[in-house]
Scaffold this motif. Structure first.
Motif, short mmCIF file in Angstrom:
data_model
loop_
_atom_site.label_atom_id
_atom_site.label_comp_id
_atom_site.label_asym_id
_atom_site.label_seq_id
_atom_site.Cartn_x
_atom_site.Cartn_y
_atom_site.Cartn_z
N TYR A 1 5.96 16.72 4.91
CA TYR A 1 6.52 15.87 5.97
C TYR A 1 7.41 14.78 5.38
O TYR A 1 7.16 14.27 4.29
CB TYR A 1 5.40 15.18 6.76
N ASN A 2 8.43 14.41 6.15
CA ASN A 2 9.20 13.21 5.88
C ASN A 2 8.55 12.05 6.62
O ASN A 2 8.30 12.16 7.83
CB ASN A 2 10.65 13.36 6.35
N ILE A 3 8.25 10.97 5.92
CA ILE A 3 7.71 9.78 6.57
C ILE A 3 8.91 8.92 6.96
O ILE A 3 9.57 8.31 6.10
CB ILE A 3 6.73 9.02 5.66
N HIS B 1 0.83 -1.21 0.00
CA HIS B 1 0.00 0.00 0.00
C HIS B 1 0.86 1.26 0.00
O HIS B 1 0.56 2.23 -0.71
CB HIS B 1 -0.93 0.00 1.21
N MET B 2 1.94 1.25 0.80
CA MET B 2 2.81 2.43 0.84
C MET B 2 3.46 2.69 -0.52
O MET B 2 3.54 3.83 -0.97
CB MET B 2 3.91 2.23 1.90
N HIS B 3 3.89 1.63 -1.19
CA HIS B 3 4.56 1.78 -2.49
C HIS B 3 3.57 2.09 -3.60
O HIS B 3 3.76 3.05 -4.37
CB HIS B 3 5.33 0.50 -2.83
N HIS C 1 10.50 4.35 -1.59
CA HIS C 1 11.73 4.24 -0.81
C HIS C 1 11.48 3.60 0.55
O HIS C 1 12.42 3.18 1.24
CB HIS C 1 12.32 5.63 -0.57
N MET C 2 10.20 3.53 0.96
CA MET C 2 9.86 3.14 2.32
C MET C 2 9.94 1.63 2.51
O MET C 2 9.32 0.85 1.76
CB MET C 2 8.43 3.62 2.64
N GLU C 3 10.69 1.20 3.50
CA GLU C 3 10.73 -0.20 3.89
C GLU C 3 9.99 -0.34 5.21
O GLU C 3 10.42 0.20 6.24
CB GLU C 3 12.17 -0.69 4.04
N VAL C 4 8.86 -1.01 5.18
CA VAL C 4 8.03 -1.17 6.37
C VAL C 4 8.69 -2.15 7.33
O VAL C 4 9.19 -3.21 6.91
CB VAL C 4 6.62 -1.64 5.98
N ASP D 1 -3.38 9.21 2.30
CA ASP D 1 -3.17 10.44 3.06
C ASP D 1 -1.68 10.78 3.18
O ASP D 1 -1.29 11.95 3.13
CB ASP D 1 -3.80 10.33 4.45
N LEU D 2 -0.85 9.76 3.36
CA LEU D 2 0.58 10.00 3.49
C LEU D 2 1.18 10.57 2.20
O LEU D 2 2.13 11.36 2.25
CB LEU D 2 1.31 8.72 3.88
N GLU D 3 0.63 10.16 1.07
CA GLU D 3 1.10 10.73 -0.19
C GLU D 3 0.92 12.24 -0.21
O GLU D 3 1.80 12.98 -0.67
CB GLU D 3 0.35 10.10 -1.36
N GLU D 4 -0.21 12.72 0.33
CA GLU D 4 -0.46 14.16 0.40
C GLU D 4 0.45 14.82 1.44
O GLU D 4 1.05 15.86 1.19
CB GLU D 4 -1.93 14.41 0.75
#
Length: 469
Positions: free
Chosen positions: A442-444, A103-105, A112-115, A434-437
């Motif tokens: 913000y940096n996640i 979902h994050m990707h 770039h996010m590694e859960v 929402d995180l995409e927005e």
């Protein structure tokens, strides 16, 4: 190759998809099959055709994959309560992490996010503090019963859980491993008592009958045990007789209530409630704070794991004693209270009036003086007037419903630019949206799944955000 609805196919399940369905491919076309696990070679029947995928129901596991285990419960394949019980718990946790990362990707664009690995639950069974059982006049028939030559009657006093996707049929369960074992024993007793005394179950089609639901709340940190008898009609003679019978059979019960839902709404919450025995509430704890919980009050379903979830949120918040904290979608204030001793003040914002009243009651009973609550729709209440009255937040925690945050709230967060933001979610797909927005400002930094519901595909996720410089 053109596939037809009703056609039987053989395929290998490659991965676990959203909502717990296994996914395989035939001629490059994705096929979603419930009750399967990665590595399974299965025979399935196509039940739905779409342009880009097919949906099928499992007919047989031809060769079990390495992640498949024998379910503990006899109802696992048909029940809506445990749809992943056939997968080893270790791999459940891995699949849930993969689901969140996908979902994050794919949705959030955070490639770039590694859960991080999922935080598992110490109690993979018997972990729920609340179970809501349904009652009805038609039970779900097994495939074996349907295939019998002789007629099999599906009409009876059925008590258990709804078959997936069927509001009108009840899986008449003979065991359940989600709550403390006393829960099923109480259900079995009530079913037998009603049959013996000729008490009719509620008919959801004709809107006749009497018994609708049985809701059992078992506190995790105390000995409190509540039985909530939900009926379609108000008949004190019947419910008081059942209450006395329950007290005699189960002395562990500390309170019994009767919710009367004489409407057509398919809910276990009554239009009004009567206390038959005890106080009408149970008491439980999260951290050092205690909460009085009524029959219809919201409380985290997995008490022990809620504490772990809150500890992750607390760690991500990195609060100091001078911080002003906002808790959006705060519910009854459990997280607000949990974090209150780590900061200067907490403001909780919540839409539901009943939840706000319970939140205010909770801060009074715990003698917490630095927490306050505001009632209203987040997109309307979360304004400059609020920040002027309660102070500009140094940290903000948001825990929205499954639909995620309203676009106006997301825009307000981007404008306000709170230095520290923590996002808690029960739906990682809307969280990713929402995180995409929010990633614009913000940096996640970290995304942490926390398993609150073993044996199901559901997963809670916490994200740590920091304002870009």
């Amino acid at each position: 190759m053109a596939f037809k609805k009703g056609e039987d196919v053989e395929l290998t399940i490659d991965s676990a998809a959203y909502k717990g369905k296994g996914i395989g491919k035939i001629d490059g076309l994705a096929v979603f099959v419930p009750n399967t696990a990665p590595g399974d070679r299965v025979k399935a029947r196509i039940i739905k055709k779409k342009k880009s995928y097919l949906e099928a129901k499992l007919l047989d596991v031809l060769e079990p994959g390495p992640h498949r285990i024998e379910p503990k419960c006899q109802h696992a394949q048909h029940c809506g309560g445990c749809n992943w019980q056939h997968v080893s718990y270790k791999h459940q946790l891995e699949f849930k992490r993969d689901q969140v990362e996908d979902h994050m990707h794919r949705i959030g664009g955070l490639t770039h996010m590694e859960v991080t690995p999922t935080i598992g639950c110490d109690n993979a069974f018997h972990y729920r503090n609340k179970m809501e059982y349904s009652m009805g006049h038609k039970r779900w028939l097994s495939r074996e019963e349907i295939n019998r030559d002789e007629y099999v009657d599906d009409r009876c006093f059925a008590a258990g859980l709804h078959a997936p996707g069927r509001f009108d049929k009840i899986l008449n369960i003979n065991e359940c491993y989600l709550q403390h074992p006393i829960s099923y024993n109480i259900l079995d007793f009530v079913r037998s008592w009603c049959i013996e005394h000729d008490i009719a179950p509620y008919n959801r089609i004709d809107h006749e009958g009497f018994m609708r639901n049985l809701v059992i709340r078992k506190a995790w940190h105390t000995d409190d045990l509540m039985v909530n008898i939900v009926t379609y009609k108000d008949n004190q003679d019947v419910v008081e007789a059942l209450s006395y019978a329950l007290q005699n059979e189960f002395p562990e019960i500390t309170t019994i209530v009767n919710n009367v839902n004489d409407t057509r709404r398919p809910t276990a919450e009554g239009r009004y409630e009567k206390v038959l025995y005890g106080s009408g509430n149970i008491t439980d704890k999260i951290g050092k704070y205690h909460f009085n919980i009524g029959a219809n009050d919201f409380f985290q379903t997995n008490t022990a794991q809620a504490e772990r979830l809150y500890e992750v949120a607390k760690s991500f918040a990195e609060l100091s004693e001078d911080d002003v904290l906002y808790d959006l979608y705060c519910g009854v204030g459990t997280l607000s209270l949990f974090l209150s001793d780590s900061c200067k003040s907490v403001l909780g914002i919540e839409l539901e009036e009943v939840a706000v009243k319970n939140a205010q009651k909770n801060i009074q009973e715990n003698n917490v003086g630095n927490v306050s609550f505001v009632e209203g729709d987040m997109k309307d209440v979360f304004t400059e007037e609020i920040t002027s009255e309660h102070g500009t937040p140094d940290c903000l925690i948001t825990d929205p419903p499954r639909a995620g945050m309203h676009p106006d709230v997301v825009e307000r967060l981007k404008e306000l630019q709170v230095p520290k933001l923590v996002y808690v979610s029960c739906n990682s797909s809307t969280m990713a949206r929402d995180l995409e927005e929010l990633n614009e400002v913000y940096n996640i930094l970290e995304v942490q799944p926390v398993d609150m519901f073993p044996q199901t595909y559901h997963i809670e996720t916490v994200a740590k955000l920091r304002l870009k410089e």
